[in-house]
Write a protein that holds these residues in place. Structure first.
Motif, PDB file in Angstrom:
ATOM      1  N   ASN A  52      67.140  33.862 118.294  1.00 40.70           N
ATOM      2  CA  ASN A  52      66.620  33.925 119.664  1.00 40.70           C
ATOM      3  C   ASN A  52      66.791  32.586 120.367  1.00 40.70           C
ATOM      4  N   GLU A  53      66.478  32.579 121.661  1.00 44.48           N
ATOM      5  CA  GLU A  53      66.677  31.392 122.485  1.00 44.48           C
ATOM      6  C   GLU A  53      65.794  30.238 122.048  1.00 44.48           C
ATOM      7  N   ALA A  54      64.548  30.528 121.669  1.00 40.59           N
ATOM      8  CA  ALA A  54      63.620  29.458 121.291  1.00 40.59           C
ATOM      9  C   ALA A  54      64.123  28.706 120.060  1.00 40.59           C
ATOM     10  N   THR A  55      64.654  29.431 119.095  1.00 34.70           N
ATOM     11  CA  THR A  55      65.172  28.791 117.888  1.00 34.70           C
ATOM     12  C   THR A  55      66.400  27.941 118.209  1.00 34.70           C
ATOM     13  N   ALA A  56      67.279  28.460 119.055  1.00 35.04           N
ATOM     14  CA  ALA A  56      68.458  27.689 119.445  1.00 35.04           C
ATOM     15  C   ALA A  56      68.054  26.423 120.188  1.00 35.04           C
ATOM     16  N   THR A  57      67.046  26.531 121.035  1.00 35.80           N
ATOM     17  CA  THR A  57      66.558  25.369 121.777  1.00 35.80           C
ATOM     18  C   THR A  57      65.995  24.320 120.827  1.00 35.80           C
ATOM     19  N   TYR A  58      65.280  24.773 119.796  1.00 38.29           N
ATOM     20  CA  TYR A  58      64.725  23.847 118.812  1.00 38.29           C
ATOM     21  C   TYR A  58      65.838  23.082 118.101  1.00 38.29           C
ATOM     22  N   PHE A  59      66.858  23.792 117.649  1.00 44.60           N
ATOM     23  CA  PHE A  59      67.945  23.122 116.937  1.00 44.60           C
ATOM     24  C   PHE A  59      68.709  22.178 117.851  1.00 44.60           C
ATOM     25  N   ALA A  60      68.881  22.557 119.102  1.00 44.29           N
ATOM     26  CA  ALA A  60      69.540  21.671 120.057  1.00 44.29           C
ATOM     27  C   ALA A  60      68.733  20.386 120.235  1.00 44.29           C
ATOM     28  N   SER A  61      67.411  20.506 120.227  1.00 43.21           N
ATOM     29  CA  SER A  61      66.562  19.325 120.378  1.00 43.21           C
ATOM     30  C   SER A  61      66.636  18.408 119.161  1.00 43.21           C
ATOM     31  N   ARG A  62      67.055  18.960 118.009  1.00 41.94           N
ATOM     32  CA  ARG A  62      67.195  18.165 116.786  1.00 41.94           C
ATOM     33  C   ARG A  62      68.592  17.579 116.622  1.00 41.94           C
ATOM     34  N   GLY A  63      69.477  17.832 117.584  1.00 38.79           N
ATOM     35  CA  GLY A  63      70.799  17.220 117.538  1.00 38.79           C
ATOM     36  C   GLY A  63      71.967  18.174 117.362  1.00 38.79           C
ATOM     37  N   ALA A  64      71.720  19.497 117.333  1.00 42.11           N
ATOM     38  CA  ALA A  64      72.816  20.454 117.178  1.00 42.11           C
ATOM     39  C   ALA A  64      73.649  20.510 118.455  1.00 42.11           C
ATOM     40  N   THR A  65      74.928  20.237 118.345  1.00 42.10           N
ATOM     41  CA  THR A  65      75.827  20.284 119.497  1.00 42.10           C
ATOM     42  C   THR A  65      76.678  21.543 119.501  1.00 42.10           C
ATOM     43  N   ARG A  66      76.796  22.192 118.347  1.00 42.63           N
ATOM     44  CA  ARG A  66      77.506  23.466 118.266  1.00 42.63           C
ATOM     45  C   ARG A  66      76.826  24.326 117.216  1.00 42.63           C
ATOM     46  N   ILE A  67      76.773  25.622 117.477  1.00 44.07           N
ATOM     47  CA  ILE A  67      76.060  26.553 116.603  1.00 44.07           C
ATOM     48  C   ILE A  67      76.922  27.790 116.392  1.00 44.07           C
ATOM     49  N   CYS A  68      77.207  28.106 115.131  1.00 41.08           N
ATOM     50  CA  CYS A  68      77.843  29.376 114.799  1.00 41.08           C
ATOM     51  C   CYS A  68      76.728  30.368 114.508  1.00 41.08           C
ATOM     52  N   LEU A  69      76.576  31.331 115.371  1.00 35.84           N
ATOM     53  CA  LEU A  69      75.456  32.261 115.263  1.00 35.84           C
ATOM     54  C   LEU A  69      75.624  33.194 114.066  1.00 35.84           C
ATOM     55  N   PRO A  70      74.526  33.706 113.526  1.00 34.19           N
ATOM     56  CA  PRO A  70      74.616  34.650 112.406  1.00 34.19           C
ATOM     57  C   PRO A  70      75.465  35.859 112.789  1.00 34.19           C
ATOM     58  N   PRO A  71      76.305  36.339 111.892  1.00 34.35           N
ATOM     59  CA  PRO A  71      77.252  37.408 112.240  1.00 34.35           C
ATOM     60  C   PRO A  71      76.615  38.750 112.556  1.00 34.35           C
TER      61      PRO A  71
END
Length: 306
Positions: A119-138
């Motif tokens: 979900n968006e909240a989890t992606a936002t959390y990881f972005a705040s920790r330094g994630a610049t690219r994310i391969c989403l679960p298939p």
């Protein structure tokens, strides 16, 4: 739309593994390449001597290189190895185990498809920790992909687009157990199935594939016919997972479809000639993962094994 080549998920002979990446560097139109053993740490010593040459060759060819972390850490030596990987500032780590986040200390990194971002909240959390690219679960449907990607426009989102889909990881080794061996004395029998070992049900229907401690789909993901939908949803990269086929040809075909030189349905047909395993895209349409949804909405299921 970029193309990413994911890590080799199988146990390939070290020299073949090295030569595979050399050819990718020289011939494949991919933008990013993930290198390293992510499934089983016991395989790492065979690949480690070749990694410097592989990384150098890829970088010289203009590819962005990511170093993949293990998907499951369960031993002190594995944690030590990942600490060393996280401390090396010469490359970007792709995180597949959340333990690595603490090791990185907020440094820019990528997130692999093994981390559950639903979900968006989890992606936002990881972005705040330094994630610049994310391969989403298939297993995410297109509606969820769109919502997540649009919530974080500064992050490059990838979608798993080709290859047997990684579904689960275990502390136990299926290949060792099948051959009546212990995990500690497995004799690396997983190298007998360099594209995974197919698993069928009691009714002899194709079901899954196994690869050491990993469970994968029986079918091969194929999102060539869905490029426009993914692009409209905000997806910035398509991930190709190495299989026992001509991966340069696969990459070139995806590049042609992404660039509009080949139609998606035509690309899907051509892909079958390169890699004849049954294709699937069911997850993208909130259908069973093994299904294939055509342009007109028909749902095709895999045919039982002969």
């Amino acid at each position: 739309m970029q193309l990413t080549l994911g890590p080799v998920l199988y146990n390939w002979k070290p020299e073949l593994w090295r030569d595979f990446y050399f050819r990718i560097a020289d011939e494949a139109p991919v933008d990013t390449v993930v290198v390293g053993e992510v499934v089983c740490s016991k395989r790492s010593p065979f690949l480690d001597p070749h990694i410097p040459a592989v990384v150098e060759r890829l970088a010289a060819a203009g590819k962005t290189v990511l170093m993949g972390s293990l998907t499951l850490m369960s031993l002190p030596r594995e944690r030590k190895a990942m600490l060393e990987l996280a401390a090396d500032d010469t490359f970007t780590m792709e995180v597949n185990d959340l333990t690595c986040l603490g090791m990185l200390g907020g440094k820019p990194h990528a997130i692999g498809p093994f981390v559950n971002i639903y979900n968006e909240a989890t992606a936002t959390y990881f972005a705040s920790r330094g994630a610049t690219r994310i391969c989403l679960p298939p297993e995410l449907p297109l509606s969820a992909i769109r919502a997540i990607a649009q919530a974080q426009p500064d992050v490059t989102f990838e979608v798993f687009s080709f290859g047997r889909v990684p579904l689960a990881i275990s502390a136990r080794c299926y290949h060792a157990r099948l051959n009546k061996l212990s995990k500690d004395n497995c004799k690396f029998v997983c190298d007998q199935d360099p594209d995974g070992l197919a698993v069928t049900t009691l009714d002899d229907e194709p079901f899954l594939a196994m690869n050491g401690v990993q469970t994968l789909s029986y079918t091969s993901a194929s999102l060539l016919g869905d490029v426009d939908k993914l692009r409209d949803a905000g997806v910035g990269a398509m991930r190709l997972s190495p299989q026992q086929c001509d991966m340069v040809a696969v990459a070139k075909l995806f590049r042609d479809v992404v660039d509009g030189k080949v139609a998606g349905n035509e690309g899907t047909e051509k892909l079958s000639a390169i890699y004849p395993l049954k294709q699937s895209n069911g997850f993208l349409y909130a259908k069973p993962g093994s299904a294939f949804v055509t342009d007109n909405g028909d749902v095709r299921r895999i045919v039982p094994a002969a």
